[in-house]
Motif scaffolding. Structure first.
Motif, PDB file in Angstrom:
ATOM      1  N   LEU B 171      50.808  46.543  40.342  1.00  0.00           N
ATOM      2  CA  LEU B 171      49.392  46.479  40.653  1.00  0.00           C
ATOM      3  C   LEU B 171      48.998  47.803  39.901  1.00  0.00           C
ATOM      4  O   LEU B 171      47.440  47.890  39.666  1.00  0.00           O
ATOM      5  N   HIS B 173      49.075  48.657  37.115  1.00  0.00           N
ATOM      6  CA  HIS B 173      48.659  48.127  35.644  1.00  0.00           C
ATOM      7  C   HIS B 173      47.789  46.797  35.778  1.00  0.00           C
ATOM      8  O   HIS B 173      47.751  45.979  34.715  1.00  0.00           O
ATOM      9  N   ASN B 174      47.217  46.677  36.785  1.00  0.00           N
ATOM     10  CA  ASN B 174      46.033  45.826  36.966  1.00  0.00           C
ATOM     11  C   ASN B 174      44.866  46.382  36.380  1.00  0.00           C
ATOM     12  O   ASN B 174      44.627  47.684  36.687  1.00  0.00           O
ATOM     13  N   ILE B 175      44.204  45.638  35.431  1.00  0.00           N
ATOM     14  CA  ILE B 175      42.946  46.193  34.855  1.00  0.00           C
ATOM     15  C   ILE B 175      41.932  46.240  35.830  1.00  0.00           C
ATOM     16  O   ILE B 175      41.615  45.182  36.011  1.00  0.00           O
ATOM     17  N   LEU B 176      41.440  47.332  36.157  1.00  0.00           N
ATOM     18  CA  LEU B 176      40.285  47.445  37.011  1.00  0.00           C
ATOM     19  C   LEU B 176      39.002  47.903  36.138  1.00  0.00           C
ATOM     20  O   LEU B 176      38.051  47.199  36.713  1.00  0.00           O
ATOM     21  N   ILE B 177      38.857  48.375  35.007  1.00  0.00           N
ATOM     22  CA  ILE B 177      37.811  48.420  34.164  1.00  0.00           C
ATOM     23  C   ILE B 177      38.073  48.111  33.007  1.00  0.00           C
ATOM     24  O   ILE B 177      38.666  48.721  32.166  1.00  0.00           O
ATOM     25  N   PRO B 178      37.593  46.714  32.853  1.00  0.00           N
ATOM     26  CA  PRO B 178      38.185  46.298  31.196  1.00  0.00           C
ATOM     27  C   PRO B 178      37.327  47.212  30.201  1.00  0.00           C
ATOM     28  O   PRO B 178      36.144  47.629  30.239  1.00  0.00           O
ATOM     29  N   ILE B 262      38.796  49.356  45.743  1.00  0.00           N
ATOM     30  CA  ILE B 262      38.416  47.964  44.956  1.00  0.00           C
ATOM     31  C   ILE B 262      39.686  47.363  44.742  1.00  0.00           C
ATOM     32  O   ILE B 262      40.131  46.069  44.760  1.00  0.00           O
ATOM     33  N   ASN B 266      41.237  43.714  46.170  1.00  0.00           N
ATOM     34  CA  ASN B 266      41.595  42.967  45.070  1.00  0.00           C
ATOM     35  C   ASN B 266      42.992  42.189  45.201  1.00  0.00           C
ATOM     36  O   ASN B 266      43.137  41.108  45.185  1.00  0.00           O
ATOM     37  N   ALA B 267      43.826  43.132  45.807  1.00  0.00           N
ATOM     38  CA  ALA B 267      45.062  42.787  46.070  1.00  0.00           C
ATOM     39  C   ALA B 267      45.154  41.753  47.173  1.00  0.00           C
ATOM     40  O   ALA B 267      45.971  41.048  47.231  1.00  0.00           O
TER      41      ALA B 267
END
Lengths: 335, 335
Positions: B171, B173-178, B262, B266-267
């Motif tokens: 997580l 490397h989940n993109i938070l801010i494209p 956030i 999201n998780a």
């Protein structure tokens, strides 16, 4: 081994579809009733049961079976908005005419003793793909459904992810752009706000307001002209225009595909699926969505997952997936 | 029933810690070797095995056991960066002096026949929390580890999520801010770029460049003054300053906590966990991070999950969690 059969019920905001499904994925018989006729669950389930009795009595003409023996009926699977796998209830579904907590499983068990399994409609679609569609043999994949909303079903080690609440797998409400567009859920920036049918229209409208339609739009067959009102636009209109070469429509789907690619890449950081499947009306546009989607997915996928996850379209027919998915849920309960 | 024991090994970029862990979570004995001394795995595992032999021979003095009987040794659990549960290998870990694909499980099996289980370090931490810590009895939760990087471990139905590749649960490397900040992974906008120790420092520096430090900073004990160079700042310095009331440092953690909230919300859309646990250096700041985190989590959590998921700090000691987590992995293999 003899065939077995399951009943699949798809509870929609407008209509409820039900089918008698043979275990090879053939829908033997199907019926439809208007969901909008019902404000309480008792008469609704009563009428569904009458259709089920009738379908079962009709048998499987293809196999020369005059009526389905009870021993071959494995259960009733139900896909419904806000369906909770653990409780067997539909909980506060905003788009159904029946309100509050609807005790589906309990109500059906007034009529039948065999298993009744409920999950939300996107989960059902995912499991249908697993049992009958393109995900056969894949134990780890994610289905994303684009339509009025954006739903998802996550299959992990061959089972749907339901989490601690029975309502896991809501990737449509993963926040993609913090502080972004208002979403139907009351929050901001959700994937659904960008990639649902409505989100697609909104993106087109924003582009049109910013850039205007091409001056020669009327000279091209299938392009959207300046006189088409915002309210008359649909994701299909825009998709058709994109395929006809309309630059604003193409740009719309390029943006939507790029967003969806980021969301798909993000989903991989969670469960490292073998594949992501897509279904629903807005995906039918084809390459104007899929090309930028795959490009964005590749660009945004974490290195360690590269090559291990692919994006596919659902392999089930659009008018069968909901019934098949609902029927497939029975297979999970049996595990 | 008699006690059983497991070996837990935490492979770090600088040091490797190992411990003999009793099944009640007591670390009976522990050793450390510098990972940086080794460029190949063979001498590394050989030296680790010598320490394991020595710890086992030392027994459990508390219980009056002179050496651990082989029948009571359940296995070796290993937490390592880029550890792959399925292959038993560490694959291209950028921060280890040993390079390429390191066949940990195979190498240990040259010495012992009992189970050797490998997973990445954040997964191990999550499972340690499940077996020995605050997540006991919770079958669905997520651990997020903040440090040099941001890691995560996802427990679903009592098992770690490893996905199709053995490397699920990233997580960080989940993109938070494209399109956002460059991340260590080569992409942009990952959670890690905003909430790792380095991300926290970067946020502070950005704020300081924009606003300047307060004119009276030097008059307040513990505030960061204008003469502190960017390169000397750490998440701890900034955390201490935040707790001393430094407004820029407080604002830094408010922003970081908001982002993390956030990400936690999201998780939940994936696995609807009962709880999210946090651990790692940057979380030690306490309320300057946790207050905005909880506020942001509540504001960004999808309605259907409200009330069903809480945020907790890890209940394990910082100097024990890695060894306990590694040892805990053996419990999962046994299931």
């Amino acid at each position: 081994m003899e065939n077995t059969y399951a009943i699949g019920i798809d509870v929609g905001g407008t209509n409820t579809d039900m089918g008698l499904v043979r275990d090879d994925g053939k829908i033997i018989d199907r019926r439809r009733i208007p969901t909008t006729n019902y404000t309480t669950i008792e008469p609704y389930v009563k009428d569904i049961m009458a259709h089920i009795e009738s379908m079962v009595a009709g048998g499987d003409p293809e196999k020369g079976v005059k009526s389905i023996p009870l021993a071959e009926l494995t259960g009733i699977g139900i896909g419904a908005p806000n369906g909770n796998f653990y409780t067997g209830c539909v909980e506060f579904a905003p788009n159904l005419p029946m309100k509050g907590v609807l005790k589906f499983e309990e109500e059906f068990h007034k009529y039948v003793y065999f298993p009744v399994v409920l999950s939300n409609d996107a989960n059902a679609a995912a499991y249908g793909e697993y049992v009958y569609g393109g995900a056969r043999g894949m134990d780890n994949f994610i289905m994303i459904t684009l339509g009025t909303g954006v739903g998802s079903g996550i299959v992990l080690d061959g089972k749907l992810v339901h989490g601690s609440t029975g309502t896991a797998g809501e990737l449509g409400h993963n926040i993609l752009i913090p502080g972004g567009r208002p979403c139907s859920c009351g929050r901001r920036g959700c994937l659904e706000a960008y990639t649902s049918a409505r989100g697609i229209v909104q993106t087109y409208v924003e582009l049109r307001n910013e850039k205007g339609v091409p001056a020669d739009a009327a000279d091209h067959i299938g392009w959207i002209t300046a006189d088409m009102a915002d309210k008359d636009l649909t994701s299909k209109t825009i998709g058709d225009a994109a395929n006809a070469g309309d630059p604003l429509a193409k740009e719309t789907y390029r943006i939507v595909g790029t967003w969806l690619g980021i969301a798909c890449a993000n989903a991989c950081t969670f469960s490292a699926p073998q594949a992501l499947f897509l279904m629903g009306g807005p995906t039918k546009v084809g390459n104007p969505l899929l090309d930028p989607l795959r490009e964005s997915f590749d660009a945004n996928l974490l290195n360690i997952y590269k090559g291990s996850c692919k994006i596919y379209m659902s392999q089930l027919k659009a008018n069968e997936v909901a019934i098949l998915g609902a029927a497939a849920l029975i297979k999970m309960k049996a595990n």
